[in-house]
Design a protein around this motif. Sequence first.
Motif, mmCIF file in Angstrom:
data_model
loop_
_atom_site.group_PDB
_atom_site.id
_atom_site.type_symbol
_atom_site.label_atom_id
_atom_site.label_comp_id
_atom_site.label_asym_id
_atom_site.label_seq_id
_atom_site.Cartn_x
_atom_site.Cartn_y
_atom_site.Cartn_z
ATOM 1 N N LEU A 1 70.986 -12.534 -28.418
ATOM 2 C CA LEU A 1 70.604 -11.570 -27.461
ATOM 3 C C LEU A 1 71.103 -12.011 -25.942
ATOM 4 N N LYS A 2 72.191 -11.844 -25.807
ATOM 5 C CA LYS A 2 72.435 -12.922 -24.318
ATOM 6 C C LYS A 2 72.593 -12.267 -23.249
ATOM 7 N N MET A 3 72.113 -12.572 -21.805
ATOM 8 C CA MET A 3 72.109 -11.570 -20.275
ATOM 9 C C MET A 3 73.070 -12.622 -20.421
ATOM 10 N N ASP A 4 74.170 -12.492 -19.215
ATOM 11 C CA ASP A 4 74.896 -13.419 -18.036
ATOM 12 C C ASP A 4 74.458 -13.534 -16.875
ATOM 13 N N ASN A 5 73.306 -12.400 -16.583
ATOM 14 C CA ASN A 5 72.171 -13.106 -15.096
ATOM 15 C C ASN A 5 70.395 -13.492 -15.945
ATOM 16 N N ALA A 6 70.151 -14.290 -15.294
ATOM 17 C CA ALA A 6 68.861 -14.680 -15.929
ATOM 18 C C ALA A 6 67.594 -13.277 -15.808
ATOM 19 N N ASP A 7 67.449 -13.408 -14.343
ATOM 20 C CA ASP A 7 66.946 -11.761 -14.215
ATOM 21 C C ASP A 7 66.725 -10.748 -14.898
ATOM 22 N N THR A 8 68.491 -10.246 -15.357
ATOM 23 C CA THR A 8 67.845 -9.253 -16.116
ATOM 24 C C THR A 8 67.537 -9.156 -17.575
ATOM 25 N N GLY A 9 67.637 -10.829 -18.437
ATOM 26 C CA GLY A 9 66.674 -11.028 -19.161
ATOM 27 C C GLY A 9 65.894 -11.793 -19.099
ATOM 28 N N GLU A 10 65.219 -11.777 -17.931
ATOM 29 C CA GLU A 10 63.546 -11.410 -18.106
ATOM 30 C C GLU A 10 63.031 -9.931 -17.856
ATOM 31 N N GLU A 11 63.782 -9.175 -17.636
ATOM 32 C CA GLU A 11 62.900 -7.547 -18.101
ATOM 33 C C GLU A 11 63.691 -7.204 -19.042
ATOM 34 N N TRP A 12 64.511 -7.309 -19.388
ATOM 35 C CA TRP A 12 64.603 -7.502 -20.929
ATOM 36 C C TRP A 12 63.522 -8.037 -21.707
ATOM 37 N N ARG A 13 63.161 -9.669 -21.830
ATOM 38 C CA ARG A 13 61.851 -9.747 -22.716
ATOM 39 C C ARG A 13 61.006 -9.164 -22.537
ATOM 40 N N ALA A 14 60.428 -8.820 -20.821
ATOM 41 C CA ALA A 14 59.493 -7.910 -21.102
ATOM 42 C C ALA A 14 60.062 -7.066 -21.324
ATOM 43 N N TYR A 15 60.008 -6.259 -21.657
ATOM 44 C CA TYR A 15 60.013 -5.005 -22.072
ATOM 45 C C TYR A 15 59.739 -5.012 -23.540
ATOM 46 N N ILE A 16 60.323 -5.879 -23.851
ATOM 47 C CA ILE A 16 60.570 -5.754 -25.613
ATOM 48 C C ILE A 16 59.237 -6.546 -26.080
ATOM 49 N N LEU A 17 58.518 -7.057 -25.730
ATOM 50 C CA LEU A 17 57.437 -8.150 -25.107
ATOM 51 C C LEU A 17 56.067 -6.836 -25.277
ATOM 52 N N THR A 18 56.134 -5.550 -24.151
ATOM 53 C CA THR A 18 55.511 -4.915 -24.210
ATOM 54 C C THR A 18 54.942 -4.265 -24.654
ATOM 55 N N VAL A 19 56.752 -3.459 -25.487
ATOM 56 C CA VAL A 19 56.610 -2.513 -26.449
ATOM 57 C C VAL A 19 56.275 -2.777 -27.752
ATOM 58 N N VAL A 20 56.602 -3.913 -28.386
ATOM 59 C CA VAL A 20 56.197 -5.224 -29.798
ATOM 60 C C VAL A 20 54.892 -4.976 -29.763
ATOM 61 N N LYS A 21 54.298 -5.526 -28.587
ATOM 62 C CA LYS A 21 52.351 -6.083 -28.518
ATOM 63 C C LYS A 21 51.761 -5.034 -27.308
ATOM 64 N N ARG A 22 52.075 -4.338 -27.268
ATOM 65 C CA ARG A 22 51.356 -3.491 -26.705
ATOM 66 C C ARG A 22 50.149 -4.160 -25.543
ATOM 67 N N GLN A 23 51.266 -5.204 -24.823
ATOM 68 C CA GLN A 23 50.843 -5.323 -24.029
ATOM 69 C C GLN A 23 51.618 -6.137 -23.002
ATOM 70 N N ILE A 24 51.409 -6.036 -22.299
ATOM 71 C CA ILE A 24 52.546 -7.236 -20.928
ATOM 72 C C ILE A 24 52.373 -8.535 -21.167
ATOM 73 N N PRO A 25 53.016 -9.367 -20.908
ATOM 74 C CA PRO A 25 53.658 -10.865 -21.711
ATOM 75 C C PRO A 25 52.563 -11.253 -19.996
ATOM 76 N N SER A 26 51.757 -12.831 -19.709
ATOM 77 C CA SER A 26 51.936 -13.226 -19.148
ATOM 78 C C SER A 26 53.093 -14.185 -18.320
ATOM 79 N N LYS A 27 52.676 -14.760 -17.218
ATOM 80 C CA LYS A 27 53.702 -15.054 -16.634
ATOM 81 C C LYS A 27 55.306 -14.723 -16.292
#
Length: 389
Positions: free
Chosen positions: A102-128
């Motif tokens: 998956l590719k996002m041209d905006n780094a801030d949008t990519g950070e949001e996608w990473r946060a939401y995907i890992l949160t719903v998969v691991k059921r915890q908010i990732p650090s940093k």
Amino acid sequence: MSVHPRVVHKRRATITALPLYYSGHVLKKHTKEKDFKNYYAELRGATLFLYKDDTQDTYVEKLDLEQLKSMELESPYQRKTPTIFTLTLHTEEVQEVQEVQLKMDNADTGEEWRAYILTVVKRQIPSKLQLLPGQMFLLQDVLVQERTRNPPSSQPPLPPRPSFLKPSGSAGASSPPKATSAHGIPACFFDVTRQEAERMLEANPEYGGIILRPSTLPNNYALTLRQLTPSGPVMKNYRVASTSGGFIIELEAAVMVPSLNDVLTYFIEKTEYRVHPYVPFQPYDTRIDVLPAPECVATTSPTAKIIPKAQVAPMVQSQNKEEPLPDPAKPVGGEYVLPDEDGPDEHDLKMVQLAGDLQEVLKLRRENICKEKGNPPGMAQWATNGAPL
């Protein structure tokens, strides 16, 4: 005429009841493809739905993020560079590993996608995370919804890791594993056919769900697996080929392991430890029978142990008693006798007797002398009683 996004959103909600957590435009491609394609993505629950654009109400592809094994970021977070994620998905049904980028041209949008995907998969908010406080608040709300929708306790807890799953030995790779050794044959190996193995698993499910058995092909093995599904138990059979370098599990993507114990480890881990090898239980007694005590055993409390005294034969007194020695002669009055500290002996007795005889002689001599001098009888008596001559 374009459809209003609100209408499209309602149509999509009728297709699936999963809650919408995040959405936006992404670029997607498989690792085997050359170019990225533009999609409109919606993260609903733990599933990523892909649409051709935001006006389509039917998705063209979906990714089940419950099968996500890893999510790797190709480059560190930088605001001026696009973000590319590599998602590794393992599909249990077809035993296939799928890699999607998956590719996002905006780094801030990519950070949001990473946060939401890992949160719903691991059921915890990732650090940093590189997110603003408002974004973190929305992410916390998504975590609460996902835990409410799919709580961690909805599935039965996994059993503890079996003790027989030990790490592979440190033997060199050049020496092939010996399946006939005492440590090479697992306890769940039985010399049975496929039908007999299935009957054993069906009759005693509490013993386990994996039986290792010989294959119809020479120098090969087979594995019979009984697994519980929502529709009921399912029997599956797999072939394990023996080679000079180890054992090959013949799946769509063949897996090679060094020993038969590692074959079991592979199947146990892939079934998330919900299936364990078939090992019959050993029976245990549930009653304690009180038997009558033997006749030679006393049932009363033990008494203090008495040590017997040594028995000594009695001394036999001699019939010929030794006669006691005669008492020594008593000294004549007026004569002195020195006491013997050590007690009288034969020599002393003789000396005492000799002294007595001498005194008698001296007495008679004094009397004779007194008669010759004409002394009165009193003088003789006085001389006899010890007067000096």
